[in-house]
Every structure is written in C-alpha cells, then in structure tokens.
Scaffold this motif. Structure first.
Motif, PDB file in Angstrom:
ATOM      1  N   LEU A 156       6.074   4.316  -4.279  1.00 49.22           N
ATOM      2  CA  LEU A 156       6.484   3.836  -2.970  1.00 49.22           C
ATOM      3  C   LEU A 156       7.452   2.666  -3.112  1.00 49.22           C
ATOM      4  O   LEU A 156       7.171   1.715  -3.835  1.00 49.22           O
ATOM      5  CB  LEU A 156       5.250   3.384  -2.177  1.00 49.22           C
ATOM      6  N   HIS A 157       8.587   2.764  -2.436  1.00 50.20           N
ATOM      7  CA  HIS A 157       9.565   1.670  -2.494  1.00 50.20           C
ATOM      8  C   HIS A 157       9.323   0.702  -1.353  1.00 50.20           C
ATOM      9  O   HIS A 157       9.731   0.968  -0.221  1.00 50.20           O
ATOM     10  CB  HIS A 157      10.987   2.223  -2.435  1.00 50.20           C
ATOM     11  N   THR A 158       8.674  -0.380  -1.663  1.00 53.72           N
ATOM     12  CA  THR A 158       8.409  -1.401  -0.652  1.00 53.72           C
ATOM     13  C   THR A 158       9.637  -2.292  -0.521  1.00 53.72           C
ATOM     14  O   THR A 158      10.458  -2.361  -1.439  1.00 53.72           O
ATOM     15  CB  THR A 158       7.171  -2.233  -1.049  1.00 53.72           C
ATOM     16  N   TYR A 223       1.995   3.515  -6.001  1.00 54.44           N
ATOM     17  CA  TYR A 223       2.312   2.343  -6.822  1.00 54.44           C
ATOM     18  C   TYR A 223       3.721   1.910  -6.491  1.00 54.44           C
ATOM     19  O   TYR A 223       4.536   2.708  -6.025  1.00 54.44           O
ATOM     20  CB  TYR A 223       2.156   2.643  -8.315  1.00 54.44           C
ATOM     21  N   THR A 224       3.965   0.636  -6.709  1.00 57.22           N
ATOM     22  CA  THR A 224       5.319   0.109  -6.575  1.00 57.22           C
ATOM     23  C   THR A 224       5.749  -0.361  -7.959  1.00 57.22           C
ATOM     24  O   THR A 224       4.923  -0.674  -8.810  1.00 57.22           O
ATOM     25  CB  THR A 224       5.389  -1.083  -5.616  1.00 57.22           C
ATOM     26  N   PHE A 225       7.032  -0.382  -8.181  1.00 59.03           N
ATOM     27  CA  PHE A 225       7.555  -0.916  -9.439  1.00 59.03           C
ATOM     28  C   PHE A 225       8.943  -1.427  -9.107  1.00 59.03           C
ATOM     29  O   PHE A 225       9.889  -0.650  -9.009  1.00 59.03           O
ATOM     30  CB  PHE A 225       7.599   0.173 -10.514  1.00 59.03           C
ATOM     31  N   GLY A 226       9.032  -2.725  -8.892  1.00 60.86           N
ATOM     32  CA  GLY A 226      10.316  -3.255  -8.475  1.00 60.86           C
ATOM     33  C   GLY A 226      10.419  -4.741  -8.689  1.00 60.86           C
ATOM     34  O   GLY A 226       9.482  -5.389  -9.149  1.00 60.86           O
ATOM     35  N   PRO A 227      11.591  -5.287  -8.354  1.00 65.47           N
ATOM     36  CA  PRO A 227      11.804  -6.711  -8.549  1.00 65.47           C
ATOM     37  C   PRO A 227      11.005  -7.545  -7.545  1.00 65.47           C
ATOM     38  O   PRO A 227      10.780  -7.118  -6.414  1.00 65.47           O
ATOM     39  CB  PRO A 227      13.305  -6.881  -8.334  1.00 65.47           C
ATOM     40  N   THR A 228      10.598  -8.694  -7.990  1.00 62.95           N
ATOM     41  CA  THR A 228       9.785  -9.604  -7.202  1.00 62.95           C
ATOM     42  C   THR A 228      10.338 -11.003  -7.419  1.00 62.95           C
ATOM     43  O   THR A 228      10.844 -11.301  -8.495  1.00 62.95           O
ATOM     44  CB  THR A 228       8.327  -9.534  -7.690  1.00 62.95           C
TER      45      THR A 228
END
Length: 478
Positions: A156-158, A223-228
């Motif tokens: 999922l792209h939050t 799940y998300t996997f992205g910049p924070t």
RNA sequence: UCCUCAGUAGCUCAGUUGGUUAGAGCGGCGGACUGUUAAUCCGUAGGUCGUAGGUUCAAGUCCUACCUGAGGAGCCA
C-alpha cells in the motif's frame, strides 16, 4: 556483440570465447610489455583482470586508462596465469568512453576513511565497500517485497505529504508553497495556511501507520515501504532525517502474531542475504575484521557472517517490560551503580539498559513487550491490568531498537478516551476513528527502519553509510 | 540539543616546554624493471596549518568565538 556483465563471466564457463565487457577501471598495473587493468562494472564485488599488450595498444593510449576511466573491451576470455583470479581477458580491442584525470579524481586505489567517502558520496559507489553495500541494499529491498508478496500482503502506498499532524511520531518538515519571507497572516499574527497549496498546513510523513490501518481493516494484510521524514535534530550514527521504513499492518493479528511475524520476517531477510549476497558479505566481513584488529579484545564484536547465522538460527527472547525491570534491578551493573540512568518501573529503558539485556544478559535479540502505557503512543492496545499496553520493541545487538510495533486499540471508546488523555486532537482524526466505528477488528503492526536493518546486515557502524544520499541535520548535499 | 575529541599536502597522519626554510607514507608526475595482484625501486612536484579575532618580539602550537566532522547521550526507526 552483446555486452556481458562481469558477474556472468568470472565463473569461467565462457573460457575460450570472445566477449564484450564495459565498466570502470579500478586499478592499472603498468609495465613495458603488458598492462593489467582491473575492471569493475558493479555487477559483482570482483574485478575482471584485463590483459593489454603494450606494443599492441601503444603506451600513449594506455596512459589514459586511469582509475575510474570507463572502457569497453572486446577480448578472449582465458584461464588466468596469475593466482588472484580464475579468468582474465586478453584484450583485442579497447574503447575509452571517458577518461578520469588522476590529478583530479578523488577516489584513489587505496583505503579511504568512511568520512572522506561520505563527503564524496556521489563517487563512493565506485569503491568496493559501497558497491557491496548498495547491492545488498537492493537485495534486501527485493527480499522484503518478496516476503510480503509470498504471504499475501498488499503493498500500500501511503501518502508522503500528509495533512495530519497528529501522528505524534516526531517533529515534521512543513510542506508549503507560501512565500517564506512574507506569508499571509491571520489576525492573530499566525500564518494563514488556508491560502497554502492544499488549503491547510501540510507536512512530510513521519509514519504511514495510520493510513496503513485503513488499508489493513479492509485488505487484511498490507505493508508500506517508503521514505519517512523526521525533523528531529538527531546527530547520531543511528538517525537520519530521511529514511526508509517498512510498516506492515495486519487485521486479526494480536500481539503474539505480531511478534511471530516480526521475528520470522527478520530471520528470512537475513537468510536471503546469506543465500544471495555471500560475495559482498565476505568482503565486508574481511573489511570489518581489519578494523577490529585495532580495537581492544573485549570491544571486538562477533564476525559478521557468524553473527547473521546466529540471529537467523536462534529464537528471539520475548520479555515483558516488568520482567526486564526486575532483571536490570538484579544485574551487576545496577548493584554496582554502573548505570548512568535510574531503573524504575514506569520510565523508559535507556540505551545502556537495552544494551545490557541484549548484549550481556541474553546475548541474542530481545522482544520487549507490555510497556507502561504512559511512555507509549495513544493507539496501542490497553491491557487488562490497566497499566500496560501491548507494545513490542525488537532490540538487536549493536543497533538497539530495530522494530517498534504494537497491537492497536480497536475499542472506539477506549481509544478516544486515551486520545483525550494524551492531548491528541480527536476531531481531526475522524477518518482514523472510522476504522473503529465501522467493523472494528483486533489488528497489529510494526515499523522496521530499513537502514537499521542495513546496519545489522552489513555490519557498518554509521547509518549514513547504508543510504546513498544521507540527509542529516546541516547536510543535504547532492 | 548536550558532553567529549578532532580539523596540517589529493588521502591517512606526525609536528617536542610557542622559536629559523612545516615532515612521512600512500596517491600524482618522470624514469627503471617486472605475468602483475593496493606490484617493486629511484627521482620529483605539491601546503592560506578549518575560519575570524586575540595574546606574544615570535603562533601549526596558547586563548575566544564560529564552522565542519567523529564518538557518546537524548529523541526514535
């Protein structure tokens, strides 16, 4: 002729054939009759030894082949006469794409300090160490998607820009198109964000969790996997202002299931690295051992590959916070007054306490659970004892907290009450509370700092060395 | 943000209680030699000593401020 990657030809299967390779020069060892060019194309830690006849190519031509010059070479792949490698390439044709002036090119064929390479982060990919790190980083990112995909999780792209400032996970970077010198003001003198691009104040995300919960309470497992982004002024080897986070969120998972997933997840990632990145891990391990030689005996850590195997093969310790406090109060350093910070039920554990539990007492990863509710976030599930919440922190040797997670509070009334107690603006969180209003379910999730995982897998000591372009306070180069 | 340490050649570092012309190794360049493995040997060029003030007859060295980096702490992933 099709270009082959060096990884495809150093195995030796193609000996006796003519091949085309392209890459960058690591070193060249000159001589009157023959030149040896170590060529690397990033496909593997290993260089290809290219043999160039001086008479054939001419001294003047070979002079331009310096460290980091880019070449295309056609040659005959043969078994190597030397002892350092299995195969070598007898060059018949060399094209120089781009020279690299040795007077100006900063990366020399010698050992550089990591600090120096950090200042030259745009060129550090061309070193053995960093090419190994970034191949492993890619492999870990792939393994993460692979793991979740195989378990039926939805990626999922939050959002990266969020309108919510109630996540409470840390200081945020403001996103605005208003004129910084002369912003529109309200009557009370504060900035009028209703005139901003989004019509309200917006920030870079500090966590995709709350949006992740929206997905999980319909798709089951996401799940998300992205910049924070965190705008905290943290100057440590474990913090970045921009980092990558993996946040799975699972409906119908209770704390126990959450722990099981976290442990299995970490172990399978490490297993993937051991099965797919051995050349690079070997190189990093040897590099580390060289560094360890300079340290006193008792400060040396376990050899990298041995350490990875150890974590992969052994069960993590699962320990309630209350028991951890008892162990600490019963420990030698506590009794001798060696801890700098007090150990009391209700206060958060300090780095020194976590390190004692993980590195001295249990000597393996520890999952701490059931923390006092006062020191944890509003969304964590309140336990029946009325004092603790179903939180879990996974602590790794040398890294500290690598995962933080919890079972979420699914009861609407309890959640709202807790939000009010902790000063979270309930009215701004209606969208989030709808998950509890309509078909609420027990659910859980956690966050894994990707770079923290990378620290552990590569054995590197500074988080700025496992991300390509580190963003830290006072540093946004490149 | 706090504490500690550091900043000298392209890189890694040495530089004595303040005292003449700031040194080494590696790298670069020139040469010799060699199927070499971060090759070896000989020679050579290369420095605003982090920045700005100050103390002193004299500062790379002492003092102050600032900048940058590292280690540790807090915050956390």
């Amino acid at each position: 002729m099709k270009r082959l990657k060096i990884k495809e030809i150093i195995g030796g299967e193609l000996i006796g054939t003519q091949v085309l390779v392209k890459g960058w020069v690591r070193t060249k060892r000159g001589s009157k009759n023959v030149n040896f060019i170590a060529l690397n194309d990033g496909s593997t830690i290993h260089n290809l030894q290219v043999v160039a006849d001086v008479e054939k190519f001419g001294e003047e031509f070979l002079k331009d082949i310096n460290t980091s010059a880019s070449l295309a070479i056609i040659g005959d792949l043969v078994a190597s006469q030397g002892s350092g490698q299995a195969v070598e390439l007898n060059a018949t044709e060399i094209v120089i794409y781009g020279k690299a002036d040795p007077d100006k090119y900063p990366i020399q064929p010698k050992k550089h300090s990591l600090e120096f390479l950090r200042e030259n982060a745009h060129l550090r990919f061309r070193t053995a160490t960093f090419s190994a790190i970034f191949r492993i980083r890619h492999a870990m990112a792939f393994a993460i998607h692979n793991y979740f995909n195989s378990k039926g999780f939805i990626y999922l792209h939050t959002p990266i820009i969020t309108g919510s400032d109630a996540e409470g996970a840390g200081q945020m970077f403001r996103v605005s198109t208003l004129d910084a010198k002369n912003p529109p003001l309200l009557e009370d003198g504060s900035v009028d964000y209703s005139q901003d691009f989004f019509g309200k104040a917006t920030n870079l995300t500090v966590s995709g969790q709350l949006e992740g919960e929206l997905g999980a309470t319909a798709l089951s497992d996401i799940y998300t996997f992205g910049p924070t982004f965190r705008a905290e002024n943290s100057n440590t080897a474990r913090h970045l202002a921009e980092f990558w986070m993996i946040e799975p969120e699972m409906a119908f998972y209770e704390l126990q299931d959450n722990m099981d997933l976290a442990e299995d997840f970490l172990k399978s990632l490490i297993k993937y690295a051991l099965e797919n990145c051995m050349d690079d891990l070997d190189f990093l391990s040897k590099r580390l051992q060289e560094e360890e030689k300079n340290k006193p005996m008792d400060e040396r850590s376990m050899e990298l590959i041995e350490k990875l195997r150890f974590v992969q093969e052994n069960d993590f310790v699962r320990l309630p916070y209350t028991e951890a406090i008892n162990i600490l109060k019963d420990s030698k350093p506590y009794k001798k007054g060696k801890f700098q910070y007090p150990v009391d039920w209700g206060t958060d554990l300090q780095s020194e306490h976590e390190r004692y539990l993980v590195e001295k007492h249990f000597k393996k990863p520890v999952i701490l659970i059931n923390y006092p509710k006062e020191i944890k976030s509003f969304y964590m599930k309140q336990n029946d004892d009325g004092k603790t919440v179903s939180a879990m922190d996974v602590l790794f040797p040398g890294i500290g907290e690598i995962i933080g997670g919890s079972q979420r509070e699914e009861n609407y009334d309890k959640l709202v009450k807790r939000m009010e107690e902790m000063g979270v603006p309930v009215h701004e969180m209606d969208w989030y509370l709808d998950t509890r209003r309509f078909g609420t379910v027990p659910h859980s999730g956690f966050g894994l700092g990707f770079e923290r995982l990378m620290l552990f897998v590569t054995g590197m000591g500074n988080i700025r060395d496992v991300i390509a372009f580190p963003r830290t306070p006072k540093n946004a180069e490149f």
